[in-house]
Design a protein around this motif. Structure first.
Motif, short mmCIF file in Angstrom:
data_model
loop_
_atom_site.label_atom_id
_atom_site.label_comp_id
_atom_site.label_asym_id
_atom_site.label_seq_id
_atom_site.Cartn_x
_atom_site.Cartn_y
_atom_site.Cartn_z
N HIS A 85 -77.53 -45.13 10.70
CA HIS A 85 -77.24 -45.67 9.37
C HIS A 85 -75.90 -45.17 8.86
CE1 HIS A 85 -79.59 -41.96 8.61
NE2 HIS A 85 -78.96 -41.85 7.46
N THR A 86 -75.19 -46.07 8.21
CA THR A 86 -73.95 -45.75 7.50
C THR A 86 -74.18 -45.80 6.00
OG1 THR A 86 -72.54 -46.53 9.30
CG2 THR A 86 -71.57 -46.50 7.10
N ILE A 87 -75.08 -46.69 5.57
CA ILE A 87 -75.51 -46.76 4.18
C ILE A 87 -77.04 -46.78 4.18
CG2 ILE A 87 -75.53 -48.13 2.06
CD1 ILE A 87 -72.81 -49.27 2.94
N HIS B 193 -72.42 -41.13 6.63
CA HIS B 193 -73.15 -42.08 5.78
C HIS B 193 -73.23 -41.61 4.34
CE1 HIS B 193 -76.52 -39.47 7.36
NE2 HIS B 193 -76.87 -39.49 6.07
N VAL B 194 -73.60 -42.54 3.48
CA VAL B 194 -73.93 -42.24 2.09
C VAL B 194 -75.32 -42.80 1.82
CG1 VAL B 194 -71.55 -42.20 1.25
CG2 VAL B 194 -72.80 -44.36 1.27
N LEU C 298 -67.26 -46.07 8.17
CA LEU C 298 -67.12 -45.47 6.84
C LEU C 298 -65.81 -44.70 6.80
CD1 LEU C 298 -68.32 -44.73 4.03
CD2 LEU C 298 -69.47 -42.80 5.17
N VAL D 58 -66.80 -50.32 -3.79
CA VAL D 58 -66.75 -50.46 -2.34
C VAL D 58 -65.43 -51.10 -1.96
CG1 VAL D 58 -67.91 -51.30 -0.27
CG2 VAL D 58 -69.26 -50.78 -2.33
N TYR E 161 -75.11 -55.97 0.48
CA TYR E 161 -74.39 -55.30 1.57
C TYR E 161 -74.52 -56.07 2.89
CZ TYR E 161 -73.21 -51.10 -1.07
OH TYR E 161 -72.66 -50.22 -1.97
#
Length: 359
Positions: A226-228, A175-176, A25, A127, A190
């Motif tokens: 997790h990144t998303i 992350h978001v 990210l 994105v 994704y």
């Protein structure tokens, strides 16, 4: 339904062959009616201003790490989350994504330069896949505290722990978390474009996934839990942005500092159950949520997807109950999909309703 029962009812989870596999990210992007009001919050939160970029009206802020910037603030007539950037492994990944999506490769306007391919996910969030930027020199921080005394084992002798009350240094963006009414479509979007892997999925009583914690596919190199993260909900919304700091004491010193500056505390401290991070949440001047975390789980690409019942208690191992404002409103909108209706009902229960009863 027990976690074991939920695991047993899940079919083999097949991942699509992705166009590319994103590596990290890079940054997040917001629009702000008054960008100047955000600067003191971002600095008190542990970010560093890195100045405007030539030809851009945006303001930029960097972490203590090597990426040229982590936040872009765009002056606007609205307050909104715009989207985020992901780092490509190679220029050929940009070429491949641009060809597959019929999109141009364009110059990045922010500090560090480079090039990008810009997409929009099914929920409308921007994105960017970026490559070729100029890294910056990391800013030094204190070393993480790793020597702890415990009953019968003294590792720290003739030395105290004395951290300053100061901003928690943001080392990088972790992350978001995004809410979307198009949960399945967005998750597949994704996975098929950027190679995301669901690490843990929380499911409704019938086994339908409604929340997915997704990591990047970095092969044998570990990636964050997790990144998303995606959660089913009645409307597209950014739920929070998360940043990694040095350690638990850095979270605590930052909390003390943010309290002293009068910012609005939201949730924490505590430890998440899925991902294991120590966490602390704050609200910026317009009410968006920002998280400091430390000590999160990392997984390689071969780690299997876990399935868990969706309960509020599953969001953290210890800490305060979820703030009331994080609970979805009732009733569900009339046009909400069934998965959103069931999720809203599940998240209305107080966490203590799921805790084991003590004799």
């Amino acid at each position: 339904m027990s976690q074991q029962q939920t695991q047993q009812m899940q079919p083999a989870f097949k991942r699509p062959q992705p166009i590319v596999r994103a590596d990290a990210l890079a940054h997040v992007v917001f629009e702000r009616k008054d960008a100047a009001k955000m600067e003191p919050f971002l600095q008190d939160f542990g970010l560093l201003p890195c100045g405007p970029s030539a030809g851009s009206k945006s303001r930029f802020y960097r972490s203590y790490g090597h990426l040229p910037y982590g936040v872009e603030l765009i002056p606007s007539e609205r307050d909104a989350f715009v989207g985020f950037g992901l780092v490509a492994r190679s220029r050929s990944d940009l070429d491949r994504l641009a060809a597959a999506e019929n999109k141009p490769i364009e110059a990045v306007e922010g500090p560090g330069g480079g090039v990008r391919v810009r997409l929009f996910d099914p929920a409308g969030f921007r994105v960017d896949l970026i490559h070729g930027f100029e890294p910056v020199q990391p800013v030094a921080t204190r070393a993480a505290i790793t020597q702890f005394n415990s009953p019968g084992v003294n590792r720290r002798i003739n030395a105290g722990v004395r951290t300053d009350v100061a901003p928690s240094p943001v080392l990088r963006f972790g992350h978001v978390v995004l809410q979307t009414p198009l949960f399945g479509e967005t998750l597949m979007w994704y996975m098929s474009r950027f190679g995301l892997i669901p690490t843990d999925m929380q499911t409704l009583p019938d086994g339908t996934p409604a929340l997915a914690f997704c990591r990047l596919d970095r092969g044998s190199d570990p990636a964050d839990h997790h990144t998303i993260a995606l959660v089913a909900g009645p409307a597209p919304k950014m739920l929070h942005v998360s940043t990694e700091t040095v350690d638990l004491d850095a979270i605590g010193q930052g909390q003390q500092f943010l309290w002293s500056k009068g910012w609005e505390h939201f949730w924490g401290m505590g430890r998440h159950l899925l991902g294991s991070q120590f966490y602390d949440y704050w609200k910026d001047p317009v009410g968006d949520e920002w998280e400091h975390y430390a000590d999160g789980d990392v997984m390689t690409a071969d780690y299997p997807t876990g399935f868990h019942p969706l309960t509020l208690g599953g969001l953290w191992a210890w800490g305060q109950d979820l703030p009331q404002s994080m609970r979805p409103p009732m009733p569900a909108p009339p046009d909400a999909p069934p998965v959103v209706r069931e999720l809203i009902q599940a998240l209305r229960e107080p966490a203590r309703a799921w805790w084991p009863k003590l004799d």
